[in-house]
Scaffold this active site. Structure first.
Site, PDB file in Angstrom:
ATOM      1  N   THR A  18      -4.699   6.491  -0.343  1.00 55.35           N
ATOM      2  CA  THR A  18      -5.926   7.281  -0.471  1.00 55.35           C
ATOM      3  C   THR A  18      -5.809   8.321  -1.582  1.00 55.35           C
ATOM      4  O   THR A  18      -4.828   9.058  -1.649  1.00 55.35           O
ATOM      5  CB  THR A  18      -6.207   7.997   0.862  1.00 55.35           C
ATOM      6  N   GLN A  50      -4.845   2.338  14.713  1.00 57.41           N
ATOM      7  CA  GLN A  50      -3.681   2.746  13.915  1.00 57.41           C
ATOM      8  C   GLN A  50      -2.839   3.789  14.659  1.00 57.41           C
ATOM      9  O   GLN A  50      -1.614   3.701  14.700  1.00 57.41           O
ATOM     10  CB  GLN A  50      -4.174   3.302  12.578  1.00 57.41           C
ATOM     11  N   LYS A 103      -5.057  -1.810  10.102  1.00 53.93           N
ATOM     12  CA  LYS A 103      -5.297  -1.980   8.662  1.00 53.93           C
ATOM     13  C   LYS A 103      -5.519  -3.447   8.290  1.00 53.93           C
ATOM     14  O   LYS A 103      -6.197  -3.729   7.298  1.00 53.93           O
ATOM     15  CB  LYS A 103      -4.071  -1.488   7.876  1.00 53.93           C
ATOM     16  N   ARG A 121      -0.295  16.427  13.115  1.00 57.66           N
ATOM     17  CA  ARG A 121       0.929  17.124  13.505  1.00 57.66           C
ATOM     18  C   ARG A 121       0.822  18.596  13.144  1.00 57.66           C
ATOM     19  O   ARG A 121       1.645  19.125  12.397  1.00 57.66           O
ATOM     20  CB  ARG A 121       2.152  16.512  12.801  1.00 57.66           C
ATOM     21  N   ARG A 129      -8.876   4.005  12.752  1.00 53.32           N
ATOM     22  CA  ARG A 129      -7.966   5.124  13.036  1.00 53.32           C
ATOM     23  C   ARG A 129      -7.449   5.125  14.463  1.00 53.32           C
ATOM     24  O   ARG A 129      -6.322   5.559  14.716  1.00 53.32           O
ATOM     25  CB  ARG A 129      -8.682   6.446  12.757  1.00 53.32           C
ATOM     26  N   GLU A 183     -10.190  12.631   6.610  1.00 48.70           N
ATOM     27  CA  GLU A 183     -10.039  13.960   6.016  1.00 48.70           C
ATOM     28  C   GLU A 183     -11.367  14.698   5.926  1.00 48.70           C
ATOM     29  O   GLU A 183     -11.450  15.899   6.198  1.00 48.70           O
ATOM     30  CB  GLU A 183      -9.442  13.840   4.603  1.00 48.70           C
ATOM     31  N   HIS A 200      -3.575  14.054   0.258  1.00 49.79           N
ATOM     32  CA  HIS A 200      -3.916  13.188   1.384  1.00 49.79           C
ATOM     33  C   HIS A 200      -2.834  13.259   2.470  1.00 49.79           C
ATOM     34  O   HIS A 200      -3.134  13.437   3.651  1.00 49.79           O
ATOM     35  CB  HIS A 200      -4.088  11.744   0.897  1.00 49.79           C
ATOM     36  N   ASP A 242       0.851  -1.178   0.000  1.00 49.80           N
ATOM     37  CA  ASP A 242       0.000   0.000   0.000  1.00 49.80           C
ATOM     38  C   ASP A 242       0.896   1.239   0.000  1.00 49.80           C
ATOM     39  O   ASP A 242       1.772   1.367   0.858  1.00 49.80           O
ATOM     40  CB  ASP A 242      -0.869  -0.040   1.269  1.00 49.80           C
ATOM     41  N   THR A 278      -9.147  -5.707   3.600  1.00 49.63           N
ATOM     42  CA  THR A 278      -8.991  -4.844   2.439  1.00 49.63           C
ATOM     43  C   THR A 278      -9.944  -5.383   1.384  1.00 49.63           C
ATOM     44  O   THR A 278      -9.952  -6.587   1.128  1.00 49.63           O
ATOM     45  CB  THR A 278      -7.538  -4.879   1.911  1.00 49.63           C
ATOM     46  N   ASP A 319      -9.102   0.320   1.434  1.00 48.54           N
ATOM     47  CA  ASP A 319      -8.162   0.038   2.520  1.00 48.54           C
ATOM     48  C   ASP A 319      -8.846   0.434   3.830  1.00 48.54           C
ATOM     49  O   ASP A 319      -8.695   1.548   4.318  1.00 48.54           O
ATOM     50  CB  ASP A 319      -6.889   0.866   2.273  1.00 48.54           C
ATOM     51  N   GLU A 377     -10.669   3.938   2.960  1.00 50.55           N
ATOM     52  CA  GLU A 377      -9.735   4.727   2.148  1.00 50.55           C
ATOM     53  C   GLU A 377      -9.955   4.320   0.706  1.00 50.55           C
ATOM     54  O   GLU A 377      -9.834   3.151   0.355  1.00 50.55           O
ATOM     55  CB  GLU A 377      -8.278   4.496   2.566  1.00 50.55           C
ATOM     56  N   GLU A 425      -8.900   3.825  -2.884  1.00 50.21           N
ATOM     57  CA  GLU A 425      -7.601   3.653  -3.544  1.00 50.21           C
ATOM     58  C   GLU A 425      -7.772   2.973  -4.900  1.00 50.21           C
ATOM     59  O   GLU A 425      -8.790   2.325  -5.163  1.00 50.21           O
ATOM     60  CB  GLU A 425      -6.661   2.802  -2.667  1.00 50.21           C
TER      61      GLU A 425
END
Lengths: 395, 395
Positions: free
Chosen positions: B331, B226, B239, B129, B223, B345, B120, B113, B243, B219, B185, B187
């Site tokens: 993503t 993770q 994760k 952050r 959260r 997001e 993203h 992945d 999938t 995916d 996600e 993808e």
């Protein structure tokens, strides 16, 4: 090589107490099939017993039979070796190791690599993040792990080719070229022999139903590639070029006498990481030699997390385990200077090279270097059982 | 359902320009085999052509034939649809989609992945952050990626079971329970159809020789799990529970007209990430719906890294690609608010829930929610080609 059954069944590391499984191809060119190692010979199990699953060219077919068959087969091999009336069959089906080609023992489904030695984790942190706490806040709550590349797990003897890739250079611009920091990581692997239902975790008490056996694993690591790529999603090309495993998978049953309680776990882990018995490890005396120089001797009983905790964590989210899954412990390091499981720790990231017997020094591995992992389990009855070696030359 | 060949071959998203491959099992209970989708039907290719590799229950056997066969087979299917003399055979081998069971299209070898959308990556960084640079120093030097779990890649329609695991709680003690932040996600995946030699990178110009086709990938991401586990080795149980991929793999040849130059890459990447032609992406208009509400519409042409750069990076270290490898883009997010590829997001990590048409709100997915991914390629000739949907209910 003379075949002396009594001697082979005696106190050899690969005697009757061990009987690891692997895939061999005889020198007559007949097809690869399942064998059990006995001393310096391999027993052709399909020749001895005839079951169809023993004619396969990977252990997956045997593993998929389930724990009942694993136990029965081991019993039948031992009976064949102990009873005189089977002696002819054993002798007829024994091939000297020197005369056969050993192959990849099983088809790897998923490969997961843990980070279960506190000493290793702390040593690495001290090198890369001096002045910060050596363990991340999560480290004592769960066995940290990640998925590796199943398609580049190769058997012992396949040369490890120095990988190319990106690393950090002056000014923050990436450099591209061959890795200058090729390292080994000494690990112990666990081979899963049963597929679990989708969405249903494997509990910690189901470990013996799921794990077929144990092997030695070399998690080759390019430290410069790894350092540059690793944030934020973890190791990738710095690890995925090659992982080496021994030709032999030692049945879990052979290692029962090597089980030992692990040290205390504080804080007490979540309920899914606690079982009916306290966490146990294995008393495995390991050794790494480079070009014939024994350079480190860790013991696997010094790990923080247990193999059963690793499997329970790997599946806590409902991820199914599959026949052929391999999960490895992460680098096995102890508390002493001669118990560190990789050159990163031994040479302090290359800053304190070791000196070999011929006077050469090594910060990391050089082309042509041969690395050999060996190991033996120390059983509570005082005897020992071998683990198959892992050997590879840097090409 | 009447079978109108002319209509099916017309401007349907799954008409003669698309012809994606999949695995179907007819309602008569005969064994699963390879088919090509045509509109709302599937063509039984083994019935039409008889080649042995078309009778397999996964696409791996077709893929392993190599690019020459991929091209010939597509040509034979198109010829069969265009020439009146083949019409009887086509009609005889067409099954209505409603009458068949669609299976897992291929056996996943390794699953990788990536994280190839700058929008993203920057959005995620701003959430987790704030105040630091949105991209890590390595991000524009290489396509960051990691290995996922191949054994939990399931076809569209398999429910996604909410995973249990650890997350951070007050006071830094781990909490154990069901994820409260289950996310999708969106993808795009690339399916590898050729095994490369050990130790030899796949160059960027070899992409078309190695990639068999394209699919949609979900995916699934927990959260909270993770966030707690991810340092320092990356995503694992957050994760690895599931999938989802579409039943259909669209041949690369069907998407040639959708190739578009990507935006500028600065700094200029390392030589192994540069090919004979500038980096190209695909003009794929994608959409995510939750419980029938279309909530986002990213386009795949907005990625930073190209699919060919992903494959070259994945193998730069000599890691071999194998038939059945799946690598996904990460993503897909664009610059606009209605082009974000995951709820993390879209809802700003749950802080700004979306409102569905029935008045309910969603911060993250709730039990019973159905997520559907759809997509279509916009070809330079003005027509469109469909991607198979990905659909799953949270169970």
């Amino acid at each position: 090589m003379p075949f002396d059954l009594d001697k082979l069944c005696g106190d050899d590391l690969f005697g009757i107490q061990c009987l690891p499984y692997g895939i061999f191809q005889p020198s007559d060119g007949s097809k690869a099939r399942i064998g059990a190692r006995l001393g310096d010979h391999v027993l052709d199990l399909s020749g001895m017993f005839g079951d169809a699953y023993l004619s396969a060219s990977s252990l997956n077919s045997l593993m998929a039979q389930g724990r009942g068959t694993w136990s029965q087969l081991r019993g039948r091999i031992i009976e064949s070796l102990e009873r005189p009336r089977f002696r002819d069959s054993v002798v007829r089906n024994a091939h000297a190791l020197n005369d056969v080609h050993l192959g990849m023992p099983f088809d790897v489904a998923d490969y997961v690599d843990f980070f279960a030695s506190e000493h290793h984790a702390a040593n690495v942190a001290r090198l890369f993040r001096p002045g910060t706490p050596p363990l991340h806040p999560n480290w004592k709550s769960l066995p940290v792990g990640y998925h590796g590349r199943a398609g580049t797990v190769y058997p012992s003897g396949v040369p490890v080719k120095r990988p190319w890739g990106q690393s950090a250079s002056e000014g923050g611009v990436a450099a591209y070229g061959p890795s200058g920091k090729l390292d080994f990581e000494l690990e112990v692997g666990f081979v899963v022999g049963r597929t679990s239902p989708i969405g249903q975790p494997v509990t910690i008490d189901e470990f013996d139903d799921y794990v077929f056996g144990v092997n030695l694993v070399c998690d080759w690591s390019a430290r410069d590639l790894q350092a540059w790529e690793t944030f934020p999603l973890g190791p990738f090309t710095g690890k995925s070029f090659c992982t080496s495993i021994s030709h032999w998978v030692v049945p879990l049953a052979a290692l029962e006498g090597a089980r030992r309680p692990l040290g205390p776990q504080n804080p007490i882990p979540s309920s899914y990481l606690r079982g009916e018995v306290p966490p146990w490890g294995l008393d495995l005396a390991l050794e790494v030699a480079i070009n014939g120089n024994a350079i480190t001797k860790p013991n696997f009983r010094d790990m923080y997390w247990s193999p059963a905790q690793m499997l329970a964590h790997m599946t806590v989210n409902g991820a199914r385990a599959r026949v052929g899954d391999l999960f490895a412990s992460g680098t096995v390091s102890g508390t002493q200077e001669d118990q560190l499981g990789c050159l990163l720790e031994i040479t302090k990231n290359g800053n304190e090279p070791i000196t070999l017997s011929n006077g050469e020094t090594r910060a990391y591995l050089e082309d042509g270097d041969e690395t050999i992992f060996t190991g033996r389990a120390l059983l509570s009855n005082g005897s020992m059982v071998g683990l198959g070696e892992v050997r590879a030359i840097v090409a």
